[in-house]
Design an enzyme around this catalytic site. Structure first.
Site, PDB file in Angstrom:
ATOM      1  N   HIS A 199      25.104  11.181  -7.335  1.00 10.68           N
ATOM      2  CA  HIS A 199      24.166  12.324  -7.706  1.00 10.68           C
ATOM      3  C   HIS A 199      25.121  13.350  -8.176  1.00 10.68           C
ATOM      4  CE1 HIS A 199      23.821  15.140  -4.497  1.00 10.68           C
ATOM      5  NE2 HIS A 199      24.266  14.261  -3.583  1.00 10.68           N
ATOM      6  N   CYS A 324      24.697  27.530   0.430  1.00  9.43           N
ATOM      7  CA  CYS A 324      25.256  26.297   0.060  1.00  9.43           C
ATOM      8  C   CYS A 324      25.280  25.713   1.551  1.00  9.43           C
ATOM      9  CB  CYS A 324      26.898  26.581  -0.012  1.00  9.43           C
ATOM     10  SG  CYS A 324      27.410  27.164  -1.439  1.00  9.43           S
TER      11      CYS A 324
HETATM   12  C1  LIG Z   1      27.557  16.902  -2.104  1.00  9.72           C
HETATM   13  C2  LIG Z   1      28.849  16.742  -1.216  1.00  9.72           C
HETATM   14  C3  LIG Z   1      28.831  15.822  -0.226  1.00  9.72           C
HETATM   15  C4  LIG Z   1      27.497  15.409   0.399  1.00  9.72           C
HETATM   16  O1  LIG Z   1      26.901  14.151  -0.435  1.00  9.72           O
HETATM   17  P1  LIG Z   1      25.575  13.493  -0.312  1.00  9.72           P
HETATM   18  O2  LIG Z   1      25.851  12.380  -1.343  1.00  9.72           O
HETATM   19  O3  LIG Z   1      24.640  14.321  -0.744  1.00  9.72           O
HETATM   20  O4  LIG Z   1      25.490  13.102   1.065  1.00  9.72           O
HETATM   21  C5  LIG Z   1      29.784  15.688   0.610  1.00  9.72           C
HETATM   22  N1  LIG Z   1      30.883  16.139   0.277  1.00  9.72           N
HETATM   23  C6  LIG Z   1      30.903  17.099  -0.841  1.00  9.72           C
HETATM   24  C7  LIG Z   1      32.446  17.810  -1.065  1.00  9.72           C
HETATM   25  C8  LIG Z   1      30.008  17.228  -1.454  1.00  9.72           C
HETATM   26  O5  LIG Z   1      29.949  18.016  -2.781  1.00  9.72           O
END
Ligand SMILES: *Cc1c(COP(=O)(O)O)cnc(C)c1O
Length: 382
Positions: A199, A324
């Site tokens: 995503h 955030c």
């Molecule tokens: C968005 C993000 C996550 C978490 O990802 P999910 O797929 O939403 O669990 C972890 N690490 C970083 C650096 C992110 O930007």
């Protein structure tokens, strides 16, 4: 509404949605059901997506483990490697990592691992000499993200990989923000484990991957989920076929278009920064302006409360540094680790640009922000 929060999530690319749709309806097979055509076609689709996903980072398809997203991938990498450890009991990470890395590390510290959390310089960069000093022949794993989600600051994977190799420590990188955007080669960078999530690059929510190196060295990692033994035993559970097809389609689009796309996004980001700096005094960049993601800017506006600013500009989807970690509502620990004051953190906004951001949106957003910041600065706070 203008969406400038692509580091939080991105809209699904319509081409990705089109690729996913049949897998929600007529193609409903279980990829683990071997004997019949329903299962076989699902398995073939999963394998094709696996090949696309591996290509982005120069990996072998067999080294890709599908997960529910980067949070799970980070947990599997850290807890799985810790559970398989024999002898080595030291973990190294950095204060500006995502909570999905820091929290598992802290849990492991509570269960008998020694944890070193490195600080960063004021520009968000890692001090490699410090990293070199802290890694010993007792270090099991070093976890350093590729791109920071709040500032976009990029860490030098190859340099970190070399330091890990020299001491025989595994190197895990949370590449959730850079996967599909920045070039990554797991072999030349000496990466042993890598997390990504669909995503963040116009794929669906709820699907991610963990790359686990198979040879040179073979990474020893225990599963967190026990059951049917899917994903070579690393991650049991019926595969999310539509999500995985979406991951593959989104990854393929990135590989095909990222050169041109990243140039366009960088140009929009630079325009936005120029417009805000030329219209306003007291604007500072958080994080090095040089080595960072093309679409990310994190700016501190002197004398401004970013949450108040966002409340006055409901037509802009932005991120204040407190939002955030919104479940916690505290000033950004990332900017804090860079040595910024609470005052500066309160006045900081992250703007992140994506595939569907237009030039017109950037001009409109810059104008709205400039106007509202001027107005707030001229209004004495009660
Ligand atoms: C968005 C993000 C996550 C978490 O990802 P999910 O797929 O939403 O669990 C972890 N690490 C970083 C650096 C992110 O930007």
């Amino acid at each position: 509404m203008i969406y400038l929060d692509s580091n939080a999530t991105t809209p699904l690319d319509p081409r990705v949605l089109a690729a996913m749709l049949p897998w929600f309806s007529e193609k409903f097979g279980n990829a683990a059901s071997r004997p019949h055509r329903f299962g076989a076609e699902a398995r073939d689709a999963v394998d094709a997506a696996r090949a696309e996903a591996a290509r982005v980072i120069g990996a072998d398809p067999e080294e890709i483990v599908w997960t529910s997203g980067a949070t799970e991938s980070d947990n599997l990498a850290l807890k799985g490697v810790a559970a398989a450890a024999e002898g080595r009991k030291h973990l190294v990470t950095v204060a500006t990592e995502h909570r999905a890395v820091l929290d598992p590390c802290e849990r492991l510290e509570g269960s008998g691992f020694q944890l070193s959390v490195l600080g960063v310089a004021r520009d968000g960069s890692l001090r490699l000499d410090q990293l070199e000093r802290v890694i010993t022949d007792r270090t099991l794993l070093v976890s350093v993200m590729h791109a920071n989600n709040e500032t976009g600051v990029l860490h030098p994977l190859e340099d970190i990989g070399k330091l890990c190799r020299a001491k025989g420590a595994y190197f895990h990188t949370d590449a959730t923000q850079s996967y599909g955007k920045e070039p990554i080669d797991v072999t030349s960078a000496g990466i042993d484990l890598l997390s990504a999530s669909a995503h963040k690059f116009c794929g669906p929510k709820g699907v991610g991957l963990l790359y686990i190196r198979k040879r040179g060295p073979r990474v020893r990692c225990e599963q967190l989920l026990h059951g049917g033994g899917q994903e070579r035993g690393y991650r049991s559970g019926t595969l999310n076929v539509p999500g995985i097809v979406g991951f593959g389609a989104a990854a393929a689009i990135c590989m095909k278009e990222r050169g041109e796309e990243q140039r366009r996004i960088r140009d929009l980001r630079d325009r936005l920064e120029r417009a805000l700096r030329s219209g306003l005094d007291g604007v500072e960049t958080n994080g090095t302006p040089e080595r960072r993601l093309a679409g990310t800017t994190n700016l501190a506006f002197e004398g401004i409360d970013a949450d108040e600013l966002m409340a006055q500009l409901p037509e802009l989807a932005l991120s204040s540094s407190a939002a955030c970690t919104s479940a916690r509502m505290q000033p950004s620990y990332v900017l804090g680790a860079m040595g910024h004051s609470d005052e500066r953190i309160r006045g900081s906004l992250r703007m992140s640009i994506g595939r569907f951001t237009t030039e017109e949106e950037i001009s409109t957003a810059a104008l709205a922000l400039t106007g509202e910041i001027r107005r707030q600065r001229n209004t004495p706070r009660s």
